[in-house]
Design a protein around this motif. Structure first.
Motif, PDB file in Angstrom:
ATOM      1  N   ASP A  20       0.780  -1.319   0.005  1.00 52.93           N
ATOM      2  CA  ASP A  20      -0.145  -0.092  -0.164  1.00 52.93           C
ATOM      3  C   ASP A  20       0.758   1.318   0.016  1.00 52.93           C
ATOM      4  OD1 ASP A  20      -2.209  -1.719   0.201  1.00 52.93           O
ATOM      5  OD2 ASP A  20      -2.548  -1.583   2.421  1.00 52.93           O
ATOM      6  N   GLU A  21       1.927   1.074   0.730  1.00 48.48           N
ATOM      7  CA  GLU A  21       2.838   2.449   0.803  1.00 48.48           C
ATOM      8  C   GLU A  21       3.660   2.528  -0.446  1.00 48.48           C
ATOM      9  OE1 GLU A  21       3.345   4.684   2.856  1.00 48.48           O
ATOM     10  OE2 GLU A  21       1.768   4.143   4.326  1.00 48.48           O
ATOM     11  N   ARG A  22       4.037   1.418  -1.137  1.00 48.72           N
ATOM     12  CA  ARG A  22       4.928   1.275  -2.361  1.00 48.72           C
ATOM     13  C   ARG A  22       4.375   1.940  -3.499  1.00 48.72           C
ATOM     14  NH1 ARG A  22       6.428  -3.552  -1.647  1.00 48.72           N
ATOM     15  NH2 ARG A  22       5.121  -4.489  -3.186  1.00 48.72           N
ATOM     16  N   PRO A  23       4.871   3.100  -4.354  1.00 47.92           N
ATOM     17  CA  PRO A  23       4.293   3.949  -5.364  1.00 47.92           C
ATOM     18  C   PRO A  23       4.121   2.820  -6.446  1.00 47.92           C
ATOM     19  CG  PRO A  23       6.600   4.579  -4.845  1.00 47.92           C
ATOM     20  CD  PRO A  23       6.269   3.607  -3.859  1.00 47.92           C
ATOM     21  N   ARG A  28       0.849   8.414  -7.464  1.00 47.09           N
ATOM     22  CA  ARG A  28       0.937   7.856  -5.995  1.00 47.09           C
ATOM     23  C   ARG A  28       1.786   8.290  -5.465  1.00 47.09           C
ATOM     24  NH1 ARG A  28      -1.390   3.930  -2.807  1.00 47.09           N
ATOM     25  NH2 ARG A  28      -1.057   4.248  -0.786  1.00 47.09           N
ATOM     26  N   LEU A  29       3.161   8.362  -5.932  1.00 43.82           N
ATOM     27  CA  LEU A  29       4.100   8.908  -5.462  1.00 43.82           C
ATOM     28  C   LEU A  29       3.956  10.446  -5.106  1.00 43.82           C
ATOM     29  CD1 LEU A  29       7.168   8.429  -4.197  1.00 43.82           C
ATOM     30  CD2 LEU A  29       7.958   9.068  -6.561  1.00 43.82           C
ATOM     31  N   ARG A  30       3.648  11.190  -6.036  1.00 43.36           N
ATOM     32  CA  ARG A  30       3.301  12.469  -5.648  1.00 43.36           C
ATOM     33  C   ARG A  30       2.405  12.870  -4.756  1.00 43.36           C
ATOM     34  NH1 ARG A  30       3.657  12.649 -11.629  1.00 43.36           N
ATOM     35  NH2 ARG A  30       1.654  12.640 -11.608  1.00 43.36           N
ATOM     36  N   GLU A  31       1.380  11.927  -4.830  1.00 43.83           N
ATOM     37  CA  GLU A  31       0.171  12.221  -3.628  1.00 43.83           C
ATOM     38  C   GLU A  31       0.939  11.705  -2.302  1.00 43.83           C
ATOM     39  OE1 GLU A  31      -3.820   9.811  -2.091  1.00 43.83           O
ATOM     40  OE2 GLU A  31      -3.059   9.611  -4.153  1.00 43.83           O
ATOM     41  N   THR A  32       1.916  10.831  -2.154  1.00 42.16           N
ATOM     42  CA  THR A  32       2.539  10.482  -0.872  1.00 42.16           C
ATOM     43  C   THR A  32       3.306  11.673  -0.325  1.00 42.16           C
ATOM     44  OG1 THR A  32       2.369   8.353  -1.324  1.00 42.16           O
ATOM     45  CG2 THR A  32       3.921   8.943   0.230  1.00 42.16           C
ATOM     46  N   VAL A  33       4.315  12.486  -1.319  1.00 43.54           N
ATOM     47  CA  VAL A  33       5.140  13.330  -1.100  1.00 43.54           C
ATOM     48  C   VAL A  33       4.400  14.789  -0.526  1.00 43.54           C
ATOM     49  CG1 VAL A  33       6.839  14.840  -2.036  1.00 43.54           C
ATOM     50  CG2 VAL A  33       6.791  12.434  -2.707  1.00 43.54           C
ATOM     51  N   GLY A  35       1.258  14.804   0.569  1.00 43.31           N
ATOM     52  CA  GLY A  35       0.496  14.588   1.964  1.00 43.31           C
ATOM     53  C   GLY A  35       1.477  14.715   2.970  1.00 43.31           C
ATOM     54  N   GLN A  36       2.708  14.055   2.938  1.00 44.13           N
ATOM     55  CA  GLN A  36       3.647  14.327   4.112  1.00 44.13           C
ATOM     56  C   GLN A  36       4.083  15.784   4.177  1.00 44.13           C
ATOM     57  OE1 GLN A  36       6.695  11.422   4.911  1.00 44.13           O
ATOM     58  NE2 GLN A  36       5.584   9.572   3.745  1.00 44.13           N
ATOM     59  N   LEU A  37       4.494  16.503   2.915  1.00 48.76           N
ATOM     60  CA  LEU A  37       5.177  17.631   3.211  1.00 48.76           C
ATOM     61  C   LEU A  37       3.910  18.628   3.633  1.00 48.76           C
ATOM     62  CD1 LEU A  37       6.875  18.144  -0.185  1.00 48.76           C
ATOM     63  CD2 LEU A  37       7.800  17.900   2.096  1.00 48.76           C
ATOM     64  N   ARG A  38       2.754  18.295   3.339  1.00 47.58           N
ATOM     65  CA  ARG A  38       1.549  19.161   3.901  1.00 47.58           C
ATOM     66  C   ARG A  38       1.356  18.994   5.442  1.00 47.58           C
ATOM     67  NH1 ARG A  38      -2.095  17.334   0.935  1.00 47.58           N
ATOM     68  NH2 ARG A  38      -2.927  15.608   2.106  1.00 47.58           N
ATOM     69  N   ARG A  39       1.655  17.693   5.825  1.00 52.22           N
ATOM     70  CA  ARG A  39       1.610  17.492   7.201  1.00 52.22           C
ATOM     71  C   ARG A  39       2.913  18.163   7.990  1.00 52.22           C
ATOM     72  NH1 ARG A  39      -1.813  13.643   9.329  1.00 52.22           N
ATOM     73  NH2 ARG A  39      -0.385  13.439  11.103  1.00 52.22           N
ATOM     74  N   GLU A  40       3.685  18.362   7.355  1.00 51.90           N
ATOM     75  CA  GLU A  40       4.750  19.088   7.969  1.00 51.90           C
ATOM     76  C   GLU A  40       4.882  20.645   7.671  1.00 51.90           C
ATOM     77  OE1 GLU A  40       7.272  17.652   9.487  1.00 51.90           O
ATOM     78  OE2 GLU A  40       6.250  15.612   9.324  1.00 51.90           O
ATOM     79  N   ARG A  41       3.728  20.814   7.100  1.00 54.13           N
ATOM     80  CA  ARG A  41       3.560  22.460   6.787  1.00 54.13           C
ATOM     81  C   ARG A  41       5.041  22.870   5.990  1.00 54.13           C
ATOM     82  NH1 ARG A  41       2.669  25.969  10.827  1.00 54.13           N
ATOM     83  NH2 ARG A  41       4.996  26.038  11.014  1.00 54.13           N
ATOM     84  N   ASP A  42       5.157  22.186   4.750  1.00 54.33           N
ATOM     85  CA  ASP A  42       6.284  22.559   3.901  1.00 54.33           C
ATOM     86  C   ASP A  42       5.766  22.499   2.504  1.00 54.33           C
ATOM     87  OD1 ASP A  42       8.601  23.210   2.802  1.00 54.33           O
ATOM     88  OD2 ASP A  42       9.606  21.497   3.968  1.00 54.33           O
ATOM     89  N   GLU A  43       6.104  23.353   1.813  1.00 52.98           N
ATOM     90  CA  GLU A  43       6.005  23.465   0.232  1.00 52.98           C
ATOM     91  C   GLU A  43       6.859  22.448  -0.208  1.00 52.98           C
ATOM     92  OE1 GLU A  43       5.710  27.330  -1.143  1.00 52.98           O
ATOM     93  OE2 GLU A  43       3.857  27.887  -0.236  1.00 52.98           O
ATOM     94  N   GLU A  44       6.697  22.237  -1.321  1.00 47.75           N
ATOM     95  CA  GLU A  44       7.454  21.260  -1.951  1.00 47.75           C
ATOM     96  C   GLU A  44       8.920  21.862  -2.550  1.00 47.75           C
ATOM     97  OE1 GLU A  44       7.748  18.677  -6.324  1.00 47.75           O
ATOM     98  OE2 GLU A  44       6.021  18.381  -4.726  1.00 47.75           O
ATOM     99  N   PRO A  45       9.968  21.485  -1.829  1.00 47.20           N
ATOM    100  CA  PRO A  45      11.213  22.061  -1.817  1.00 47.20           C
ATOM    101  C   PRO A  45      11.934  22.066  -3.123  1.00 47.20           C
ATOM    102  CG  PRO A  45      11.529  19.975  -0.538  1.00 47.20           C
ATOM    103  CD  PRO A  45      10.045  20.398  -1.072  1.00 47.20           C
ATOM    104  N   GLU A  46      13.235  22.631  -3.322  1.00 46.70           N
ATOM    105  CA  GLU A  46      13.913  22.607  -4.535  1.00 46.70           C
ATOM    106  C   GLU A  46      14.638  21.098  -4.576  1.00 46.70           C
ATOM    107  OE1 GLU A  46      17.389  24.656  -6.989  1.00 46.70           O
ATOM    108  OE2 GLU A  46      16.539  25.790  -5.627  1.00 46.70           O
ATOM    109  N   HIS A  47      14.994  20.547  -3.320  1.00 43.34           N
ATOM    110  CA  HIS A  47      15.775  19.134  -3.166  1.00 43.34           C
ATOM    111  C   HIS A  47      14.910  18.370  -2.274  1.00 43.34           C
ATOM    112  CE1 HIS A  47      19.517  21.185  -5.043  1.00 43.34           C
ATOM    113  NE2 HIS A  47      19.276  22.184  -4.255  1.00 43.34           N
TER     114      HIS A  47
END
Length: 814
Positions: A20-23, A28-33, A35-47
Motif C-alpha cells: 500500500d505504501e510502495r508507489p 501515487r508517489l506525488r500524492e504521498t510526497v 501529503g507528508q509535506l503538507r503535514r510537515e507544513r512545508d511546500e515542495e522544496p527544490e531538493h
C-alpha cells in the motif's frame, strides 16, 4: 554539515515493505510526497530527501519503485537513504548484498540494519513489538534533516554507499506516562470549560482597527442627517417644531404684564399653537413607528426596506470608514491575540459570541417597544388647552400680600380709611382682565381666582389698618406712604400672578413633553437607522464570521470521545489513505485525551518501557515546573498559526503557503493544530522549539521542562567514556560482511540544539566537538557507520517486467 540544506524540505518517509505504501505509479508517489509535506507544513522544496524502509530482498525486487523515487520530478536533486531491515534471504548461496543499479547512483545510500534490536538478547520474534519500537526510533532519528544529511554524506564516503549502523541513543524526554499526563492536563486547560456565564461585552478600545469602528457603532450623526429635506418625515418634524416655536413665542408674549390687559389675541394664538404641536407630534410619531415597522422587520428584503424609507423621507447613512483595513482581517487578529494571551478555547468562543451580538445589525422593528416606552401614544393626544387657569389660590401665599396691601391703604383716619377700596378695586379689575385674556378660554377651561377668599383678606387687612389708625395717631406722611405703596404693590402683585398663572397653565398642557418627545424620537430614529443600516453588509459578515468561528472553537474543544475514551481519529484529519505503517503488535501510543489522526509513514509516539530496544535509554523525565505552561502555550501557538494559515494571513512565521489550503474550515484548522502540537510532542519532545511557536515566547530550559539534569546528555554524547559501546544493529551473519578497518568507520554525534547550552556549560568531552545540533528531535547519542567489505555488495540491473510489482522475474547480475 551541521545545518541542513536550506533548499531541501522535510524528509519524506516511504515504506516499501508494504504494497500500500510502495508507489505503484508516479501519481501515487506525488500524492504521498504532497501529503507528508503538507503535514510537515512545508511546500515542495527544490531538493528532496527520501527515507525508504525496505528489506534486503526489496533492494532489487523493488527496483521500479526506486526508479520512480530517484526520478521524482524536481528542480534540484533527490537524495535517498534506504534503511534496509532484516537479514539476507534464506537459501541464498552467496552472502552478498544485492542492490538495484539505481541505488548505486550519486543520490542514494543504503543503511543496512539486519537486526534493529541490536542483538540485545531480549528475544522477540522478527517484526514483533520490540523490533517495531526499534525501527520507529531509527526512523524518527533519520527523518531529522540534520541527521539525514550527515548520514547521507557518511554513506556516500563508504564503498558502494552502503554501511551498517551501530547506535547508542538517549531519549531526552518525558516518560510515556508523564507525557500522557502532561498532554491531558495541557489539553484540558487549553480547551477550558463550557460555562453558561455570558462573556463580557467587548469594548471597542480593545478591538483592532476597523473592527473597533464597527463595534463602536460608527459616527453618531444627528437625525437631521437622515431626513430628506422636503420629505414626509422632514415635513412632519418641521411642522411640530414650528408649532412648538410659535407656542413658546406666544407664551412669552402673553406672560408679560401687558398681556393681562391686551393679551386676548395672543392667548388665542398660544392655544392654537399648542394644539397644532400636539397634532404634528402625534403624526410624526406615527410616521416613525410605521417606518420602523415596515422597513426594519425580520425577513424584509433590503430593497423593499430602502423603498419604504425613501417614501417616508429617510435616507440611509453613508458607509464611510475612519480606519483602513478589512474587518474580517481584524477579526482574525483579535482571535489570534486572545489565543496568544493564553485564553482557553471556550473563553475565546464566548468573547467571539459577545462580539457577534454587538456587531450584528439590529432590526429597526425591534425598537418599537422602546419607542412606545419613550413616547407612548397617549401623551401626544392628552396635550390639551382646556386645563384650569389658576390666577390665584385660597392659600396663605396669595392671601397675605392682599391683606398687607389693604392694611397699608387703611391707615388714614376716617374717612381716609375708604382709600383701602382702591387696592380692592385694582384686584377686581385684574381678575376680570385675566378671565378675559386667559389662554384656555376658547377651550372652555375654568379659571380659579379664589375671589371670596381674596375679598375676605382685603376686608381683614383694612379692618386692621382702621383699628390701628384709631388706636394710634398715625402721622400723615406714614399714612400717605402706605397708600402710595399699596397701589403699585397691587399692580406688581397682579403682574406676578398673571405670569405665574400662564406658566402653570403651559406646564399643565404638556407642551414641554412634546419637545422632549420630539428629541427622543429623533435620537431613537437616528440610532435605529444607524444600527440597522450603517455598514450593514460588513457588520453582518463580521458578526456571522465571529459566530461561526465561536461555534468552530466550541466544537473543536468539545468533540465526542470514541469508545476507548480517546478522540476519534476522523475528528482530527480528513486525509485518507495515509495509514500508519508501524502499527505493529506491542507498539502503543501514549494515550492522550486528544489522539491525533493516524499519520503518514514514520509517525511517532510513545512506547512501553518493555518494548524499548537495548541501545535506547528511554525518557525518564517526570516534568518540571514549566512543563504544563509550555504545552499550553504550544497548543495556543499551533492553533494561532493554523488559523493564520487558514485565513492566508502573514504572521511571525511568514506568509501562509499553498500547502496549508487543505484547512477548509476554522474547525479543521484547530483540529490540525492540536494534531500538529501532539505530533511535535511525540516526535521531538517538549524541549525542542516547535516550528509554529511564537518567536517572542520564552521557552524554559530542559531542567525546568523535564525535571532532568544535563549529566545524562554529556554521557550520551560520549558513551565510550562510560565504557558503553555503540550497539551494532547487525545479525551474526552480517558481522562477517563488515569492514575491519577502524579508519573506514564514520562516527556521527547528534543532539537537539535546545540542549546545547546545558551541555556546553558542563564542557564537552574530547572528540565531541563536532556534534550535529538538530533544530528538532528528542534524541541525543551517536551513530557509527561501518562500511561493508569489498566485494560483498553487488549491483544488479532489472527490467521493468522483472519487478515483482509487475509480475516479472528476478534480477540480472551487472
Amino acid at each position: 554539515m551541521n545545518d541542513p540544506d536550506p533548499e531541501a524540505g522535510a524528509v519524506v518517509v516511504v515504506d516499501f515493505r508494504s504494497a500500500d505504501e510502495r508507489p505503484a505509479d508516479h501519481a501515487r508517489l506525488r500524492e504521498t510526497v504532497a501529503g507528508q509535506l503538507r503535514r510537515e507544513r512545508d511546500e515542495e522544496p527544490e531538493h528532496l530527501r527520501f527515507l525508504v524502509v525496505d528489506t534486503p530482498a526489496g533492494l532489487t525486487g523493488h527496483a521500479t519503485a526506486y526508479e520512480r523515487v530517484m526520478g521524482y520530478p524536481t528542480l534540484g536533486s533527490v537524495r535517498v537513504v534506504c534503511l534496509a531491515v532484516g537479514d539476507l534471504p534464506q537459501g541464498r548461496e552467496d552472502r552478498r548484498l544485492r542492490l538495484a543499479s539505481v541505488l548505486r547512483s550519486a543520490g542514494a545510500g543504503v543503511l543496512w540494519a539486519a537486526d534493529p534490536c541490536g542483538g540485545d538478547g531480549t528475544g522477540g520474534a522478527p517484526g514483533g513489538g520490540r523490533e517495531g519500537a526499534a525501527l520507529r526510533v531509527l526512523t524518527d532519528l533519520l527523518r531529522t534533516p540534520e541527521v539525514f544529511d550527515r548520514v547521507f554524506a557518511g554513506l556516500r564516503r563508504c564503498p558502494a554507499s552502503t554501511a551498517a549502523p551501530a547506535v547508542r541513543v538517549l531519549e531526552h524526554d518525558l516518560s510515556p506516562a508523564a507525557r500522557a499526563r502532561a498532554w491531558d492536563a495541557a489539553l484540558a486547560r487549553f480547551t477550558g470549560e463550557a460555562v453558561a456565564a455570558d462573556a463580557p461585552d467587548p469594548r471597542p478600545g480593545n478591538l483592532p482597527g476597523r473592527l473597533a469602528e464597527l463595534a463602536g457603532g460608527g459616527p453618531r450623526w444627528a437625525a437631521d442627517r437622515f431626513r430628506v429635506p422636503g420629505g414626509a418625515a422632514d415635513a412632519a418634524h418641521g411642522a411640530c417644531g414650528q408649532a412648538l416655536r410659535d407656542a413658546d413665542r406666544a407664551r412669552s408674549e402673553l406672560a408679560r404684564p401687558s398681556g393681562l390687559y391686551d393679551g386676548r389675541p395672543t392667548a388665542g394664538r398660544l392655544a392654537h399653537a399648542v394644539e397644532e404641536a400636539a397634532r404634528a407630534f402625534g403624526h410624526y410619531r406615527d410616521l416613525v413607528a410605521g417606518l420602523l415597522r415596515d422597513s426594519g422587520g425580520l425577513g424584509i428584503p433590503a430593497g423593499q426596506a430602502g423603498q419604504v424609507l425613501a417614501e417616508g423621507g429617510i435616507t440611509l447613512p453613508p458607509e464611510g470608514r475612519e480606519r483602513p483595513g478589512s474587518a474580517e482581517d481584524d477579526l482574525g487578529r483579535y482571535t489570534l491575540g486572545m489565543l496568544e494571551e493564553g485564553l482557553d478555547l471556550h473563553t475565546v468562543a464566548g468573547r467571539l459570541t459577545a462580539l457577534s451580538e454587538r456587531l450584528a445589525p439590529l432590526p429597526a422593528g425591534g425598537r418599537l417597544p422602546e419607542l412606545a416606552e419613550r413616547c407612548p401614544a397617549g401623551p401626544a393626544r392628552s396635550v390639551t388647552t382646556g386645563h384650569a387657569f389658576r390666577f390665584a389660590g385660597p392659600g396663605p401665599g396669595p392671601l397675605v400680600p392682599v391683606a398687607v396691601l389693604a392694611f397699608a391703604a387703611a391707615l388714614w383716619p376716617w374717612p381716609g380709611t375708604l382709600l383701602c377700596l382702591l387696592p380692592l378695586t385694582l384686584l377686581l379689575t385684574g381678575h376680570v382682565l385675566a378671565a378675559r385674556a386667559r389662554p384656555n378660554r376658547a377651550a372652555g377651561g375654568p379659571m380659579s381666582s379664589a375671589w371670596p377668599a381674596q375679598t375676605a383678606a382685603t376686608v381683614l387687612g383694612a379692618t386692621g389698618g382702621l383699628a390701628l389708625g384709631r388706636a394710634v395717631d398715625v402721622p400723615p406722611w406714614a399714612a400717605l406712604a402706605g397708600l402710595l405703596l399699596s397701589v403699585p404693590g397691587t399692580l406688581v402683585l397682579l403682574s406676578r400672578r398673571w405670569a405665574r398663572a400662564v406658566d402653570a397653565w403651559w406646564a399643565a398642557t404638556g407642551a414641554d413633553r412634546i419637545a422632549a418627545g420630539l428629541d427622543s424620537i429623533d435620537a431613537l430614529l437616528a440610532d435605529a437607522v444607524r444600527q440597522q443600516w450603517w455598514a450593514a453588509e460588513e457588520r453582518t459578515r463580521c458578526a456571522d464570521g465571529a459566530r461561526s468561528l465561536a461555534g468552530a472553537l466550541r466544537t473543536a474543544a468539545g468533540s465526542p470521545a470514541g469508545p476507548d475514551g480517546q478522540w476519534e481519529a476522523d475528528d482530527w484529519d480528513g486525509d485518507e489513505g495515509e495509514g500508519d505503517w508501524l502499527d505493529e503488535p506491542g507498539w502503543t501510543t501514549s494515550a492522550p485525551a486528544f489522539d491525533p489522526a493516524p499519520g503518514p509513514a514514520g509517525e511517532t509516539g510513545g512506547y512501553p518501557a518493555e518494548s524499548a530496544p537495548g541501545w535506547l535509554d528511554p525518557g525518564t523525565g517526570e516534568g518540571g515546573p514549566e512543563l504544563l505552561d509550555t504545552l499550553v502555550a504550544d497548543l495556543a501557538d499551533a492553533t494561532a498559526d493554523a488559523l493564520r494559515r487558514h485565513w492566508d494571513m502573514d504572521g511571525p512565521h511568514g506568509s501562509a503557503g499553498a500547502a496549508d489550503a487543505h484547512a477548509a474550515t476554522p474547525e479543521q484548522a484547530v483540529r490540525q493544530a492540536v494534531d500538529a502540537a501532539h505530533r511535535h510532542l511525540s516526535r521531538n519532545g517538549v524541549v525542542s522549539v516547535p516550528p509554529f511557536a511564537h518567536r517572542e515566547r520564552r521557552r524554559g530550559d530542559p531542567v525546568s521542562l523535564l525535571g532532568v539534569g544535563p549529566q545524562r546528555l554529556r554521557e550520551a554524547l560520549a558513551p565510550e567514556r562510560l565504557a558503553r559501546r555503540l550497539q551494532p544493529l547487525c545479525s551474526p551473519g552480517q558481522l562477517a560482511l563488515l569492514s575491519r578497518d577502524p579508519a573506514a568507520t564514520r562516527l556521527i554525534r547528534f543532539a537537539p540544539e535546545a540542549v546545547r547550552p546545558p551541555v556546553a556549560d558542563g564542557g564537552l568531552h574530547e572528540g565531541t566537538e563536532s556534534v550535529v545540533w538538530t533544530a528538532s528531535g528528542r534524541f541525543v547519542g551517536a551513530v557509527r557507520l561501518t562500511p561493508l567489505r569489498a566485494g560483498t555488495v553487488e549491483a544488479v540491473w532489472t527490467r521493468a517486467d522483472d519487478d515483482p510489482d509487475d509480475d516479472g522475474g528476478g534480477p540480472h547480475g551487472a
